[in-house]
Scaffold this motif. Sequence first.
Motif, PDB file in Angstrom:
ATOM      1  N   UNK A 107      94.757   4.625  96.989  1.00  0.00           N
ATOM      2  CA  UNK A 107      95.089   5.267  98.262  1.00  0.00           C
ATOM      3  C   UNK A 107      94.972   6.789  98.156  1.00  0.00           C
ATOM      4  N   UNK A 108      95.389   7.329  97.005  1.00  0.00           N
ATOM      5  CA  UNK A 108      95.300   8.781  96.812  1.00  0.00           C
ATOM      6  C   UNK A 108      93.855   9.247  96.856  1.00  0.00           C
ATOM      7  N   UNK A 109      92.963   8.465  96.260  1.00  0.00           N
ATOM      8  CA  UNK A 109      91.545   8.831  96.282  1.00  0.00           C
ATOM      9  C   UNK A 109      91.007   8.857  97.709  1.00  0.00           C
ATOM     10  N   UNK A 110      91.524   7.976  98.548  1.00  0.00           N
ATOM     11  CA  UNK A 110      91.050   7.911  99.925  1.00  0.00           C
ATOM     12  C   UNK A 110      91.731   8.917 100.838  1.00  0.00           C
ATOM     13  N   UNK A 111      92.984   9.258 100.536  1.00  0.00           N
ATOM     14  CA  UNK A 111      93.784  10.036 101.484  1.00  0.00           C
ATOM     15  C   UNK A 111      94.136  11.447 101.023  1.00  0.00           C
ATOM     16  N   UNK A 112      93.850  11.774  99.790  1.00  0.00           N
ATOM     17  CA  UNK A 112      94.333  13.050  99.258  1.00  0.00           C
ATOM     18  C   UNK A 112      93.811  14.224 100.086  1.00  0.00           C
ATOM     19  N   UNK A 116      97.167  18.207  98.135  1.00  0.00           N
ATOM     20  CA  UNK A 116      97.484  17.163  97.155  1.00  0.00           C
ATOM     21  C   UNK A 116      96.700  17.389  95.863  1.00  0.00           C
ATOM     22  N   UNK A 117      95.415  17.703  96.017  1.00  0.00           N
ATOM     23  CA  UNK A 117      94.567  17.895  94.847  1.00  0.00           C
ATOM     24  C   UNK A 117      95.030  19.091  94.027  1.00  0.00           C
TER      25      UNK A 117
END
Length: 222
Positions: A107-112, A116-117
Amino acid sequence: MAQVRRAPLADQAAELLFERIRAGEWALGEKLPGETTLAPQLGVGRSTIREAIRQLAGRGVLAARQGAGVFVTAVDVPEDWDTVLRRAGILAVIEARIAIETEAAALAAARRTPADLRSIRRALADRAEQRSDIEGHVDADTAFHRTIVVAAHNPVLLELFDSFTPRLREAMVEMLRMRREFGEDADHDVHVAQAAAIADRDAAAASARSRAHLRALKEALA
């Protein structure tokens, strides 16, 4: 008859009363004996019994009726989350982390977001610097993993992760003290690769790297 031997007395008294209720000593809807009867049975004072009853009332097991007494309202209830985690073995906690963090990584890969990064990279840099102190290393590692869960933008996953943290920290510190080795380059490189997968929005790679890392951790603790 079992008596309370260790503090906190009210907690112990509540558990002993609950055990007796579950064993069928008092049926659903039945009135409990008074404080003057229960207190000597458990080897505690009346104030401790009152607190134990309050605790069980809060869990839905007992109910006090004005002028009538205390009655059994449930013979079994689910354990609270903190109790479940205290009783769970560390391997069970790691298995739960695998379920939570592999999905969070995807989910982080899709929504970051860019913010966030930045948080993930900052936590990764902090983790790289914490290689000499065990507790500092564990805290920095946890902070890094938490930034990924935050980047998933799912409050339920974050709440679950945070609930595991105290139990996990205790086990990790103990394990590293026994191993006397931590902060190796290979281990840190795994975390660098996971951050890169999230930055690249590669959900499959981020999830796979999270799963592989946590499975390796589980094997090390087994």
